[in-house]
Design a protein around this motif. Sequence first.
Motif, PDB file in Angstrom:
ATOM      1  N   LEU A 210       6.848 -59.446  23.706  1.00 17.15           N
ATOM      2  CA  LEU A 210       5.656 -59.789  23.010  1.00 17.15           C
ATOM      3  C   LEU A 210       4.434 -58.975  23.473  1.00 17.15           C
ATOM      4  CD1 LEU A 210       4.289 -63.422  22.333  1.00 17.15           C
ATOM      5  CD2 LEU A 210       2.797 -61.771  23.241  1.00 17.15           C
ATOM      6  N   LEU A 211       3.583 -58.575  22.512  1.00 18.40           N
ATOM      7  CA  LEU A 211       2.525 -57.579  22.684  1.00 18.40           C
ATOM      8  C   LEU A 211       1.449 -58.296  21.882  1.00 18.40           C
ATOM      9  CD1 LEU A 211       1.083 -55.234  24.256  1.00 18.40           C
ATOM     10  CD2 LEU A 211       1.160 -54.066  22.048  1.00 18.40           C
ATOM     11  N   ASP A 212       0.192 -58.581  22.615  1.00 19.81           N
ATOM     12  CA  ASP A 212      -1.134 -59.176  21.894  1.00 19.81           C
ATOM     13  C   ASP A 212      -2.065 -57.954  21.537  1.00 19.81           C
ATOM     14  OD1 ASP A 212      -3.628 -60.127  21.722  1.00 19.81           O
ATOM     15  OD2 ASP A 212      -3.826 -60.317  23.707  1.00 19.81           O
ATOM     16  N   THR A 213      -2.172 -57.748  20.382  1.00 19.86           N
ATOM     17  CA  THR A 213      -2.943 -56.714  19.911  1.00 19.86           C
ATOM     18  C   THR A 213      -4.456 -57.369  19.346  1.00 19.86           C
ATOM     19  OG1 THR A 213      -2.239 -56.694  17.540  1.00 19.86           O
ATOM     20  CG2 THR A 213      -1.311 -55.150  19.314  1.00 19.86           C
ATOM     21  N   SER A 214      -4.852 -58.389  19.751  1.00 15.48           N
ATOM     22  CA  SER A 214      -5.921 -58.883  19.490  1.00 15.48           C
ATOM     23  C   SER A 214      -7.171 -58.835  20.720  1.00 15.48           C
ATOM     24  CB  SER A 214      -5.999 -60.446  19.052  1.00 15.48           C
ATOM     25  OG  SER A 214      -7.186 -60.985  18.811  1.00 15.48           O
ATOM     26  N   ARG A 215      -6.796 -59.059  21.718  1.00 14.73           N
ATOM     27  CA  ARG A 215      -7.763 -59.113  22.938  1.00 14.73           C
ATOM     28  C   ARG A 215      -8.158 -57.567  23.018  1.00 14.73           C
ATOM     29  NH1 ARG A 215      -4.475 -63.774  23.115  1.00 14.73           N
ATOM     30  NH2 ARG A 215      -5.656 -65.204  24.260  1.00 14.73           N
ATOM     31  N   ASN A 216      -7.241 -56.606  22.886  1.00 14.46           N
ATOM     32  CA  ASN A 216      -7.499 -55.289  22.769  1.00 14.46           C
ATOM     33  C   ASN A 216      -6.728 -54.561  21.894  1.00 14.46           C
ATOM     34  OD1 ASN A 216      -9.810 -54.778  24.687  1.00 14.46           O
ATOM     35  ND2 ASN A 216      -8.327 -55.520  26.298  1.00 14.46           N
ATOM     36  N   TYR A 217      -7.127 -53.760  21.229  1.00 13.15           N
ATOM     37  CA  TYR A 217      -6.400 -53.075  20.041  1.00 13.15           C
ATOM     38  C   TYR A 217      -5.515 -51.944  20.518  1.00 13.15           C
ATOM     39  CZ  TYR A 217      -5.738 -50.097  15.759  1.00 13.15           C
ATOM     40  OH  TYR A 217      -5.215 -49.541  14.690  1.00 13.15           O
ATOM     41  N   PHE A 218      -4.429 -51.786  19.985  1.00 10.27           N
ATOM     42  CA  PHE A 218      -3.463 -50.874  20.461  1.00 10.27           C
ATOM     43  C   PHE A 218      -2.981 -49.992  19.189  1.00 10.27           C
ATOM     44  CE2 PHE A 218      -3.290 -53.836  23.430  1.00 10.27           C
ATOM     45  CZ  PHE A 218      -3.297 -53.210  24.920  1.00 10.27           C
ATOM     46  N   SER A 219      -2.899 -48.605  19.153  1.00 10.57           N
ATOM     47  CA  SER A 219      -2.740 -47.900  18.058  1.00 10.57           C
ATOM     48  C   SER A 219      -1.002 -48.135  17.556  1.00 10.57           C
ATOM     49  CB  SER A 219      -2.872 -46.352  18.382  1.00 10.57           C
ATOM     50  OG  SER A 219      -2.047 -45.905  19.211  1.00 10.57           O
ATOM     51  N   ILE A 220      -0.750 -47.808  16.387  1.00 12.99           N
ATOM     52  CA  ILE A 220       0.703 -47.568  15.885  1.00 12.99           C
ATOM     53  C   ILE A 220       1.465 -46.725  16.743  1.00 12.99           C
ATOM     54  CG2 ILE A 220       1.935 -46.961  14.027  1.00 12.99           C
ATOM     55  CD1 ILE A 220       0.911 -49.648  13.601  1.00 12.99           C
ATOM     56  N   ALA A 221       0.731 -45.668  17.121  1.00 11.35           N
ATOM     57  CA  ALA A 221       1.519 -44.566  17.925  1.00 11.35           C
ATOM     58  C   ALA A 221       1.973 -45.119  19.051  1.00 11.35           C
ATOM     59  CB  ALA A 221       0.549 -43.410  18.263  1.00 11.35           C
ATOM     60  N   SER A 222       1.146 -46.084  19.856  1.00 12.19           N
ATOM     61  CA  SER A 222       1.376 -46.773  21.166  1.00 12.19           C
ATOM     62  C   SER A 222       2.554 -47.768  20.814  1.00 12.19           C
ATOM     63  CB  SER A 222       0.253 -47.331  21.743  1.00 12.19           C
ATOM     64  OG  SER A 222      -0.156 -48.332  21.239  1.00 12.19           O
ATOM     65  N   LEU A 223       2.557 -48.391  19.654  1.00 15.03           N
ATOM     66  CA  LEU A 223       3.793 -49.367  19.438  1.00 15.03           C
ATOM     67  C   LEU A 223       4.919 -48.928  19.374  1.00 15.03           C
ATOM     68  CD1 LEU A 223       1.629 -51.992  17.144  1.00 15.03           C
ATOM     69  CD2 LEU A 223       1.632 -51.628  19.491  1.00 15.03           C
ATOM     70  N   LYS A 224       4.782 -47.600  18.452  1.00 15.97           N
ATOM     71  CA  LYS A 224       6.190 -46.830  18.547  1.00 15.97           C
ATOM     72  C   LYS A 224       6.544 -46.391  19.816  1.00 15.97           C
ATOM     73  CE  LYS A 224       5.142 -45.050  13.826  1.00 15.97           C
ATOM     74  NZ  LYS A 224       5.174 -44.016  13.011  1.00 15.97           N
ATOM     75  N   HIS A 225       5.668 -46.058  20.587  1.00 19.49           N
ATOM     76  CA  HIS A 225       6.186 -45.332  21.981  1.00 19.49           C
ATOM     77  C   HIS A 225       6.962 -46.695  22.764  1.00 19.49           C
ATOM     78  CE1 HIS A 225       5.947 -43.487  25.857  1.00 19.49           C
ATOM     79  NE2 HIS A 225       5.331 -44.368  26.440  1.00 19.49           N
ATOM     80  N   LEU A 226       6.421 -48.008  22.496  1.00 19.66           N
ATOM     81  CA  LEU A 226       7.141 -49.236  23.307  1.00 19.66           C
ATOM     82  C   LEU A 226       8.538 -49.273  22.472  1.00 19.66           C
ATOM     83  CD1 LEU A 226       4.509 -51.833  23.634  1.00 19.66           C
ATOM     84  CD2 LEU A 226       5.601 -50.822  25.334  1.00 19.66           C
ATOM     85  N   VAL A 227       8.413 -49.201  21.372  1.00 20.97           N
ATOM     86  CA  VAL A 227       9.831 -49.293  20.633  1.00 20.97           C
ATOM     87  C   VAL A 227      10.730 -48.410  21.301  1.00 20.97           C
ATOM     88  CG1 VAL A 227      11.156 -49.114  18.338  1.00 20.97           C
ATOM     89  CG2 VAL A 227       9.128 -50.599  18.813  1.00 20.97           C
ATOM     90  N   ASP A 228      10.496 -46.784  21.483  1.00 19.28           N
ATOM     91  CA  ASP A 228      11.468 -46.045  21.792  1.00 19.28           C
ATOM     92  C   ASP A 228      12.081 -46.537  23.222  1.00 19.28           C
ATOM     93  OD1 ASP A 228      10.998 -44.358  19.755  1.00 19.28           O
ATOM     94  OD2 ASP A 228       9.403 -43.323  20.828  1.00 19.28           O
ATOM     95  N   THR A 229      11.470 -47.083  24.114  1.00 21.17           N
ATOM     96  CA  THR A 229      11.745 -47.446  25.450  1.00 21.17           C
ATOM     97  C   THR A 229      12.555 -48.976  24.938  1.00 21.17           C
ATOM     98  OG1 THR A 229       9.750 -46.414  26.157  1.00 21.17           O
ATOM     99  CG2 THR A 229      11.050 -47.641  27.670  1.00 21.17           C
TER     100      THR A 229
END
Length: 590
Positions: A210-229
């Motif tokens: 689970l990642l919360d993207t409301s308290r602080n914003y995270f780019s789509i590129a950073s989300l893709k990087h997470l998925v790769d791992t």
Amino acid sequence: MKFDQALYTAALYALCSLRGARALWPQPASMTNGSSALQLNVSNFQINLPSNAPLDLQQAAERSMAEMRLSSMQPLVVGRGAKNAAVVEQAPLLTSINVAIGSSSNRHRRKLSINQVALEPRATASIKSIYENMLTDIKEYDESYTLDIPADGTSATLSAATALGALRGLTTLQQLIWALPADGLGSMRYLWGAPFHIEDKPAFPYRGLLLDTSRNYFSIASLKHLVDTMTFVKMNQFHWHITDAQSWPLALDGDYAFLSQTGAYSPAEVYTKADIADFVQYAGKRGVNVNVEIDMPGHEYMGVSSMPGDLVACGNQLPWTAVANEPPSGQLRLGQNTTDKFVAGVIEQTAAIFPGKYFSTGGDEINLACYGKTKNSDIDESLLKPFLEKAHAKVADAGKIPMVWEEMAINFPATGKTLRNGTIVETWTNADNVKAVLQANPGVDLIHAPSTYFYLDCGRGVGLTGSPSPSWCTYVNAWDMYAFDPLNGTQGVQDGPKRVLGGEAALWTETVFEGNLDTLIWPRTGAVAEVFWTGASYETNKETKTRRATEAAPRLNDLRYRMVERGVAAQPLVPHWCALRPDRCPDVSS
């Protein structure tokens, strides 16, 4: 429990003597192996797929070959495996692996050279794509595979019932491959411990982050990087907590466009339909499904407070401590038509953007004082029950399975009784609540996310201006996570173990940004991946073994070094000296 040096040394000796076989993460369900070496030349190694392999599996095979070509990972031993060079130079050469899916024939295969960078789409679609597999009910997933690698250099075989299973097997193959120190980024790699026979499948179908993207914003590129791992450790669910009281970055249409226009941190910090479609496709092709959460009725302020209809109660009040768990305060007003209409529209639009099978309506941390109430029963039957019934009717109309936090199942009994069969309840406050959830709600399933085991942000303070207060929860290390028992609490509950679908790590982002995202998640979350993939035990060389931290520790170090090589800023678990000499660095304090 007193540290057992003899047991630790024996486990470590087995690991070091067959390093290639023991560096897999997560631990396979069943594996037999030998002690022979194999060469693998990444300049001409071939992955031979069925001629009707779906495009996303072809692309996955290309990525696997690219990773093998770029990897220079050496065993974590003193000398980094240099002593293996003489044996490797004389070893047979493994030139290919044949992949079979379902009833696909071994006779008609599409050969993929290591240097091939693009594949033509195929006209046939007789094998369901990886992405299509991810959009089904997780109970229908088949991630199993069988991997055979002979010791004499003849072709390896990877058999799976689905393209998704084949993806998991290709990931295992990547983790079996090593480089010699002297070779650098040359073309020669090797495997150590052949022949291999691996029969693997997950113990639990849901293995998430689970990642919360409301308290602080995270780019789509950073989300893709997470998925790769995530896919590298066979995790398969990305739980996207996309909105909260602090911001509403989800862009919707029509009157609902006002939510992100007034609730996002900036016009650049918004997730558009195109952004989400791109990310969902990217994740799905890598064996990761995306589950969206719109938390309600609590955790609502930014964006929602600007909508017509007086939707928010106790919005941004001071002192916020009287009416909320953190600022800004705000909850949806219950028992009014404008709220019901708003929720219906949000669910309808959001469900249309996210094609996955699951939709979380949250439901945690409802503050009674915000409604001027003092007891759960003051809102349970009269307000919350009809609210959730209507919300979940819209979720069902969209063809989705609802997910909720544990409060909806046990804190509000009347509301809990309305949960539809198959609803997934997520426990988070305490692992001891599992039995209460399952007993009170016979038709629901359960996933774990207890803060005492799986919250990644714990121990980092409270995220308030100038506050010296400690975090509300203590830091959880990898071995705290690894000790978790997914079936604890199911004893004596009808079909209890069957109703536990898995679990996930959770990162709430009050004190997180893209620069420390990797370090807070990895490699700790790898422990979560193995808990739910491997389960309580596994079989090695026909001997059943209990999952133990003493055996897993050197493997998790291997995983961390492989992650760093792949561009992941994974936190060190030990000094490098100890990573090379784990037998000299045992924890003798427990």
